[in-house]
Design a protein around this motif. Structure first.
Motif, PDB file in Angstrom:
ATOM      1  N   LEU A 216       0.835  -1.201   0.000  1.00  0.00           N
ATOM      2  CA  LEU A 216       0.000   0.000   0.000  1.00  0.00           C
ATOM      3  C   LEU A 216       0.872   1.255   0.000  1.00  0.00           C
ATOM      4  CD1 LEU A 216      -2.874   1.186   0.194  1.00  0.00           C
ATOM      5  CD2 LEU A 216      -2.655   1.073   2.686  1.00  0.00           C
ATOM      6  N   LEU A 217       1.968   1.212   0.752  1.00  0.00           N
ATOM      7  CA  LEU A 217       2.895   2.338   0.769  1.00  0.00           C
ATOM      8  C   LEU A 217       3.508   2.553  -0.612  1.00  0.00           C
ATOM      9  CD1 LEU A 217       4.566   4.469   2.316  1.00  0.00           C
ATOM     10  CD2 LEU A 217       6.209   2.663   2.846  1.00  0.00           C
ATOM     11  N   HIS A 222       5.118   8.758  -4.505  1.00  0.00           N
ATOM     12  CA  HIS A 222       5.273   9.534  -5.729  1.00  0.00           C
ATOM     13  C   HIS A 222       6.245   8.810  -6.662  1.00  0.00           C
ATOM     14  CE1 HIS A 222       3.210  13.277  -4.375  1.00  0.00           C
ATOM     15  NE2 HIS A 222       3.541  12.804  -3.183  1.00  0.00           N
ATOM     16  N   ASP A 223       6.175   9.183  -7.933  1.00  0.00           N
ATOM     17  CA  ASP A 223       7.028   8.524  -8.928  1.00  0.00           C
ATOM     18  C   ASP A 223       8.507   8.664  -8.586  1.00  0.00           C
ATOM     19  OD1 ASP A 223       4.829   7.724 -10.357  1.00  0.00           O
ATOM     20  OD2 ASP A 223       4.877   9.428 -11.742  1.00  0.00           O
ATOM     21  N   TYR A 224       8.912   9.865  -8.144  1.00  0.00           N
ATOM     22  CA  TYR A 224      10.331  10.069  -7.839  1.00  0.00           C
ATOM     23  C   TYR A 224      10.760   9.264  -6.619  1.00  0.00           C
ATOM     24  CZ  TYR A 224       9.640  13.162  -3.795  1.00  0.00           C
ATOM     25  OH  TYR A 224       9.320  13.665  -2.553  1.00  0.00           O
ATOM     26  N   GLN A 225       9.817   9.010  -5.695  1.00  0.00           N
ATOM     27  CA  GLN A 225      10.152   8.208  -4.521  1.00  0.00           C
ATOM     28  C   GLN A 225      10.338   6.741  -4.902  1.00  0.00           C
ATOM     29  OE1 GLN A 225       6.750   9.276  -2.142  1.00  0.00           O
ATOM     30  NE2 GLN A 225       7.865  10.891  -1.042  1.00  0.00           N
ATOM     31  N   ARG A 226       9.475   6.241  -5.785  1.00  0.00           N
ATOM     32  CA  ARG A 226       9.658   4.874  -6.267  1.00  0.00           C
ATOM     33  C   ARG A 226      10.954   4.750  -7.061  1.00  0.00           C
ATOM     34  NH1 ARG A 226       3.790   4.839  -6.873  1.00  0.00           N
ATOM     35  NH2 ARG A 226       4.005   5.716  -8.968  1.00  0.00           N
ATOM     36  N   PRO A 239      22.967   5.736 -15.093  1.00  0.00           N
ATOM     37  CA  PRO A 239      24.124   6.386 -14.468  1.00  0.00           C
ATOM     38  C   PRO A 239      24.184   7.893 -14.653  1.00  0.00           C
ATOM     39  CG  PRO A 239      24.784   5.219 -16.452  1.00  0.00           C
ATOM     40  CD  PRO A 239      23.356   4.833 -16.181  1.00  0.00           C
ATOM     41  N   LEU A 240      23.568   8.419 -15.711  1.00  0.00           N
ATOM     42  CA  LEU A 240      23.598   9.863 -15.957  1.00  0.00           C
ATOM     43  C   LEU A 240      22.318  10.554 -15.494  1.00  0.00           C
ATOM     44  CD1 LEU A 240      25.211   9.927 -19.524  1.00  0.00           C
ATOM     45  CD2 LEU A 240      26.322  10.195 -17.291  1.00  0.00           C
ATOM     46  N   GLY A 241      21.403   9.794 -14.947  1.00  0.00           N
ATOM     47  CA  GLY A 241      20.143  10.351 -14.482  1.00  0.00           C
ATOM     48  C   GLY A 241      19.916  10.090 -13.011  1.00  0.00           C
ATOM     49  N   ALA A 242      18.977   9.173 -12.723  1.00  0.00           N
ATOM     50  CA  ALA A 242      18.608   8.912 -11.328  1.00  0.00           C
ATOM     51  C   ALA A 242      19.752   8.310 -10.526  1.00  0.00           C
ATOM     52  CB  ALA A 242      17.398   7.978 -11.286  1.00  0.00           C
ATOM     53  N   PRO A 348      18.262   3.645   0.522  1.00  0.00           N
ATOM     54  CA  PRO A 348      17.788   4.578  -0.501  1.00  0.00           C
ATOM     55  C   PRO A 348      18.013   6.031  -0.073  1.00  0.00           C
ATOM     56  CG  PRO A 348      16.115   2.921   0.024  1.00  0.00           C
ATOM     57  CD  PRO A 348      17.177   2.801   1.058  1.00  0.00           C
ATOM     58  N   VAL A 349      18.147   6.920  -1.051  1.00  0.00           N
ATOM     59  CA  VAL A 349      18.326   8.342  -0.773  1.00  0.00           C
ATOM     60  C   VAL A 349      16.999   8.927  -0.302  1.00  0.00           C
ATOM     61  CG1 VAL A 349      18.910  10.589  -1.762  1.00  0.00           C
ATOM     62  CG2 VAL A 349      20.169   8.555  -2.478  1.00  0.00           C
ATOM     63  N   VAL A 350      16.982   9.490   0.908  1.00  0.00           N
ATOM     64  CA  VAL A 350      15.752  10.035   1.477  1.00  0.00           C
ATOM     65  C   VAL A 350      15.901  11.486   1.911  1.00  0.00           C
ATOM     66  CG1 VAL A 350      14.793   7.832   2.214  1.00  0.00           C
ATOM     67  CG2 VAL A 350      16.353   9.050   3.734  1.00  0.00           C
ATOM     68  N   GLY A 351      17.019  12.108   1.659  1.00  0.00           N
ATOM     69  CA  GLY A 351      17.165  13.519   1.963  1.00  0.00           C
ATOM     70  C   GLY A 351      17.299  13.825   3.439  1.00  0.00           C
TER      71      GLY A 351
END
Length: 386
Positions: A216-217, A222-226, A239-242, A348-351
């Motif tokens: 469910l989470l 959001h798309d960027y979080q996935r 490698p050059l993007g996300a 994962p990167v979470v800021g």
């Protein structure tokens, strides 16, 4: 055997021997309600952080001075909060929590946008701040106050009440969106619950519930979080993007070797390959320029702060103080673990910024305010025990 009596004073009372310098120093620290060992470690960490920040900011002295001024304000807040007794903190739990929730609602309605997220409140010409940072203290404060009024260890009825207290602000923060801060705010409350003494049966049940809620989470992320989660699993696919951030950060960490490339001589950071190098990814600058030895030195400082904080929490006299102090210092440990974990590629990167090293004002004030609460609980306990 000869008997040695103390000399008598003017009024017939024994004259006390002069107090040693160490006793006078202890008395001074007690009067100002600060713990000298914890304060010294925090000052050492902040000074070291400014040294790293100078390099990470591209030798921007103005940024370092601004951060130093923020540290000064945060230390002042810590010193003020340390003067309050645990009873006062207990009375403030509900008002602080309600104010924090109302500010999160205000962010939802009229918050300021930045980097694609609506997380800030702005008082024009005065201040721009994140109310979610306030909840990192308001949450454990409220949950520990709630639990301390009820029989422990908590049962399902108490846990349902805690879930409501936790769920409202966490959902508001997640909507900003700021999933990393939402999880950390929830973790601060969960630590308080765990320290209250849950049975293994309840812990197992909660783990099953969390595991069942993961799909469910995922659907509601959001798309960027996935994308962050997918990038964590396989950063080389883009490698050059996300995957750029994590690839550059791990490259910087690995290139530092044992002793590092030297202060101000990091290639990934100084040539600006490393993104957000003065905030979330500052530990990569530290690893590149100071190497494994420098990283271990910082980890030792953090470990000493956590150990001292746990010792102070263990000396608390009442349930409220013990749960609150323990949850604050364990949450501080989680900040360090999550930041280093995401920069090194194991999370994962979470800021999440590196505590008292990354550039930022609101987080510094929140962290030192938490240590002020910790010192208040311990110092007032020492006065009561006399």
């Amino acid at each position: 055997m000869a008997r040695f009596d103390l000399p008598m004073g003017m009024r017939g009372h024994p004259v006390r021997p002069p107090r040693s310098g160490m006793s006078r120093r202890r008395s001074l620290w007690e009067r100002i309600h600060l713990d000298p060992w914890l304060l010294g470690l925090l000052l050492l960490l902040m000074f070291s952080g400014l040294v790293v920040l100078y390099s990470a900011s591209g030798q921007n002295l103005d940024m370092v001075i601004a951060q130093g001024l923020r540290f000064g304000v945060a230390l002042g807040v810590m010193a003020v909060i340390a003067q309050f007794s645990p009873a006062t903190l207990y009375r403030w739990a509900l008002p602080v929590y309600l104010v924090g929730v109302l500010m999160l609602v205000a962010v939802e309605i009229m918050g300021d946008m930045g980097m694609g997220a609506q997380r800030w409140l702005v008082i024009p010409g005065v201040i721009r701040f994140q109310p979610s940072e306030m909840m990192k203290l308001a949450m454990p404060l409220m949950v520990t106050a709630w639990l301390s009024r009820r029989p422990l260890p908590p049962g399902w009825r108490e846990l349902v009440g805690c879930a409501v207290l936790i769920g409202v602000p966490v959902l508001l923060i997640a909507r900003q969106p700021d999933l990393g801060t939402a999880l950390l705010v929830a973790a601060a409350a969960v630590f308080a619950i765990l320290l209250a003494g849950l049975s293994w049966r309840i812990i197992l049940g909660l783990v099953v519930l969390v595991a069942a809620a993961l799909p469910l989470l995922w659907i509601n992320m959001h798309d960027y979080q996935r994308q962050r989660v997918l990038t964590f699993l396989s950063p080389e696919t883009d490698p050059l993007g996300a995957g750029w951030n994590i690839i550059q950060s791990t490259t910087a960490l690995g290139s530092g070797g044992l002793w590092g490339k030297g202060w101000l001589h990091g290639t990934q950071s100084q040539l600006e390959f490393l993104p957000e190098r003065h905030t979330d990814f500052i530990v990569a600058v530290l690893g590149e320029e100071f190497g494994l030895v420098g990283m271990l030195a910082f980890l030792v400082i953090y470990l000493m702060i956590v150990c001292r904080g746990l010792w102070l929490a263990g000396t608390a006299q009442e349930t409220f103080g013990r749960l609150l102090a323990g949850s604050i210092i364990l949450t501080f440990f989680i900040y360090v673990f999550v930041n280093i974990g995401m920069v090194s590629g194991i999370l994962p990167v979470v800021g999440v910024p590196l505590p008292l090293v990354s550039y930022g004002g609101t987080s510094s004030v929140t962290l030192l305010a938490g240590f002020g609460i910790l010192m208040a609980i311990h110092s007032h306990r020492r006065l009561l025990s006399r």
